[in-house]
Scaffold this active site. Structure first.
Site, PDB file in Angstrom:
ATOM      1  CD  GLN A   1      28.032 -20.766 -33.843  1.00 12.09           C
ATOM      2  OE1 GLN A   1      28.258 -19.597 -33.527  1.00 12.09           O
ATOM      3  NE2 GLN A   1      27.334 -21.069 -34.915  1.00 12.09           N
TER       4      GLN A   1
ATOM      5  CE1 TYR B   1      23.948 -13.623 -39.708  1.00  6.58           C
ATOM      6  CE2 TYR B   1      24.714 -14.898 -41.587  1.00  6.58           C
ATOM      7  CZ  TYR B   1      24.871 -14.475 -40.287  1.00  6.58           C
ATOM      8  OH  TYR B   1      25.964 -14.887 -39.552  1.00  6.58           O
TER       9      TYR B   1
ATOM     10  CD  GLU C   1      27.335 -13.693 -36.608  1.00  6.79           C
ATOM     11  OE1 GLU C   1      26.420 -14.275 -37.221  1.00  6.79           O
ATOM     12  OE2 GLU C   1      27.576 -13.881 -35.405  1.00  6.79           O
TER      13      GLU C   1
ATOM     14  CD  GLU D   1      24.001 -21.801 -37.938  1.00  9.26           C
ATOM     15  OE1 GLU D   1      25.140 -21.400 -37.642  1.00  9.26           O
ATOM     16  OE2 GLU D   1      22.991 -21.097 -37.844  1.00  9.26           O
ATOM     17  CD1 TRP D   2      23.910 -20.989 -33.795  1.00  7.39           C
ATOM     18  CD2 TRP D   2      24.461 -21.833 -31.802  1.00  7.39           C
ATOM     19  NE1 TRP D   2      24.912 -20.206 -33.252  1.00  7.39           N
ATOM     20  CE2 TRP D   2      25.253 -20.701 -32.025  1.00  7.39           C
ATOM     21  CE3 TRP D   2      24.636 -22.532 -30.589  1.00  7.39           C
ATOM     22  CZ2 TRP D   2      26.214 -20.243 -31.114  1.00  7.39           C
ATOM     23  CZ3 TRP D   2      25.589 -22.081 -29.679  1.00  7.39           C
ATOM     24  CH2 TRP D   2      26.354 -20.960 -29.952  1.00  7.39           C
TER      25      TRP D   2
HETATM   26  C1  NOJ Z   1      24.245 -15.412 -35.896  1.00  6.54           C
HETATM   27  C2  NOJ Z   1      24.926 -16.065 -34.740  1.00  6.54           C
HETATM   28  O1  NOJ Z   1      25.625 -15.087 -34.006  1.00  6.54           O
HETATM   29  C3  NOJ Z   1      25.880 -17.170 -35.162  1.00  6.54           C
HETATM   30  O2  NOJ Z   1      26.252 -17.866 -34.012  1.00  6.54           O
HETATM   31  C4  NOJ Z   1      25.196 -18.069 -36.161  1.00  6.54           C
HETATM   32  O3  NOJ Z   1      25.954 -19.186 -36.472  1.00  6.54           O
HETATM   33  C5  NOJ Z   1      24.906 -17.252 -37.407  1.00  6.54           C
HETATM   34  N1  NOJ Z   1      23.992 -16.193 -37.052  1.00  6.54           N
HETATM   35  C6  NOJ Z   1      24.260 -18.056 -38.518  1.00  6.54           C
HETATM   36  O4  NOJ Z   1      23.057 -18.576 -38.082  1.00  6.54           O
END
Ligand code: NOJ
Length: 452
Positions: free
Chosen positions: A26, A276, A350, A406-407
């Site tokens: 990322q 989250y 996170e 973001e993936w």
């Molecule tokens: C968890 C993941 O580990 C991370 O790569 C991602 O960007 C965040 N969540 C937010 O989606």
């Protein structure tokens, strides 16, 4: 005192570690530089239609080149590095050679890779993470197929590939055993001399029972078992959760005696929690549930995951479709993990809020990210409650230091405490970055940085 009126969270223990988190695909870019071969994510993002804005991590936010500047930003917060061995991306070659996580061969390759990392970097790294969110890798890579290697299985959604419903279970089994081998190498060859710690990071959602009924309470328990405990139970207790064994029977892979022995000698030093959001979970054994919704099949634990109850959402919706602001979930998930896993030390590896990256918007719009600050403050407050009630949580990392790739959402979502101009790559501190730094300075904690 608080910056611009958003108060600081309740106090944290002395030596509590505060920091930010990032990940290689990322952040780094340089996807094909200096002899690096393609990863599964390099291949995946280059296929059209996979990423919302058609972007990829070829350049990402160029951390590979700008790392010294970025380390300055991290140092602003202090640095104690945490390093993750695998954050979703793996060499594509493993995929092509033997099907990567689907093959037991990956276990010894992972062990070898971990060994090399411990040997060369172990003097400087005191916290190692084997895998980031293996539960997400297994579900998204092998059940819904929305992440590489794009294998969807069973009756999931519109999946008609006919892959076995066992695939996510097999991939997870190989992840658990790869993790165990890496921990074993660390314990037997390096830990005594290097005096570090090793753990795993799980994505952890708080599942609130949809109603007070026993059925929905059991559904919430199943939801945890099929998502979180799926990995933590075998790693910590040497067996898959009771709910999984009961429902899946012979579908579940089995650990050999020798594997169980390695696992029992190599427990975790800490559990990393990426938290989250929260969802309701509703029973799908006794009540009717939409069979296409996540969670409802047998291999997923027969629960319906929903954010909606009686017309109201579990928390304020955000730019990220799976994040609802429900700070109470932080206290609840931490307490749940504390109770189930004998208060193993935890880090919140996170937590953060993604906002929309609209085109042609003035930079001030991004810099004044009051919602992110409010989100962080409320989640930190909730975490502080869990700690006061006895949870052994030792640190918190905000996702993320910078806006980044973001993936599946590409660059359409921004999570950073620093804004990144996607043209010039200039980094600018957002209000959240200033607020977080000042909060850390006023609290007595030390600070860290999770690089994965
Ligand atoms: C968890 C993941 O580990 C991370 O790569 C991602 O960007 C965040 N969540 C937010 O989606």
């Amino acid at each position: 005192m608080a910056l611009k009126g958003i108060s600081y969270p309740s106090p944290f223990p002395n030596n509590f570690l505060f920091g930010t988190a990032s990940s290689s695909y990322q952040f780094e870019g340089a996807a094909f530089a200096d002899g690096k071969g393609p990863s599964n994510w390099d291949i995946f993002t280059h296929k059209s239609g996979n990423i919302l804005d058609g972007s990829n991590g070829d350049r990402a936010v160029d951390h590979y080149r700008l790392y010294l500047d970025d380390i300055d930003l991290m140092e602003n917060l202090g640095i104690e590095p945490f390093v993750t061995l695998t954050h979703y991306d793996i060499p594509q070659e493993l995929e092509e050679r033997y099907g990567a996580w689907l093959s037991p061969e990956i276990r010894s390759d992972f062990e070898h890779y971990a060994d090399v990392c411990f040997k060369y970097f172990g003097k400087r790294v005191k916290y190692w993470v084997t895998l980031n969110e293996p539960n997400v890798m297994a579900i998204r890579g092998y059940r819904s197929g929305i992440y590489p290697p794009s294998r969807c299985s069973g009756s999931y959604g519109k999946c008609n590939k006919g892959n076995s419903e066992k695939e996510p279970l097999i991939a997870a089994h190989n992840m658990i055993l790869s993790h165990a081998k890496a921990v074993n190498i660390y314990r037997t060859r390096y830990q005594e001399e290097q005096e570090g710690n090793i753990g795993i990071v799980m994505n952890a959602i708080w599942y609130e029972p949809f109603s007070n009924s026993t059925e929905d309470k059991l559904a919430a328990e199943r939801a945890q078992s099929f998502f979180l405990n799926w990995f933590l139970d075998p790693i910590i207790f040497g067996k898959y959760p009771e709910e999984m064994r009961r429902l899946l029977g012979t579908m579940l892979p089995v650990f050999s005696k020798k594997e169980l022995e390695i696992m029992s000698n190599n427990r975790l030093d800490f559990i990393g929690i990426n938290h989250y959001t929260s969802f309701y979970s509703k029973d799908c054994i006794y009540s009717y549930c939409d069979p296409e919704a996540p969670g409802v099949t047998k291999s997923e634990g027969y629960y319906l995951r929903t954010a909606l109850r009686g017309g109201a959402l579990i928390g304020e919706p955000t730019a990220v479709d799976w994040i609802f602001v429900h700070p109470q979930g932080m206290e609840k998930i931490v307490t749940y993990i504390k109770d189930r896993y004998n208060n193993t030390p935890m880090f919140i590896t996170e937590n953060g809020l993604g906002t929309m990256s609209e085109l042609n918007t003035s930079i001030n719009h991004f810099i004044n990210d009051f919602k992110r600050v409010e989100y962080m403050r409320s989640y930190l407050d909730s975490l502080a409650i869990a700690i006061r009630k006895g949870a052994d949580v030792r640190g918190y990392f905000a996702w993320s230091l910078l806006d980044n790739f973001e993936w599946l959402s590409g660059f359409t979502i921004r999570f950073g405490l620093y804004h990144v101009d996607l043209g010039t790559l200039k980094r600018t501190q957002k209000y959240s970055g200033t607020w977080y730094k000042e909060f850390i300075e006023t609290s007595r904690g030390v600070r860290g940085s999770l690089s994965t």
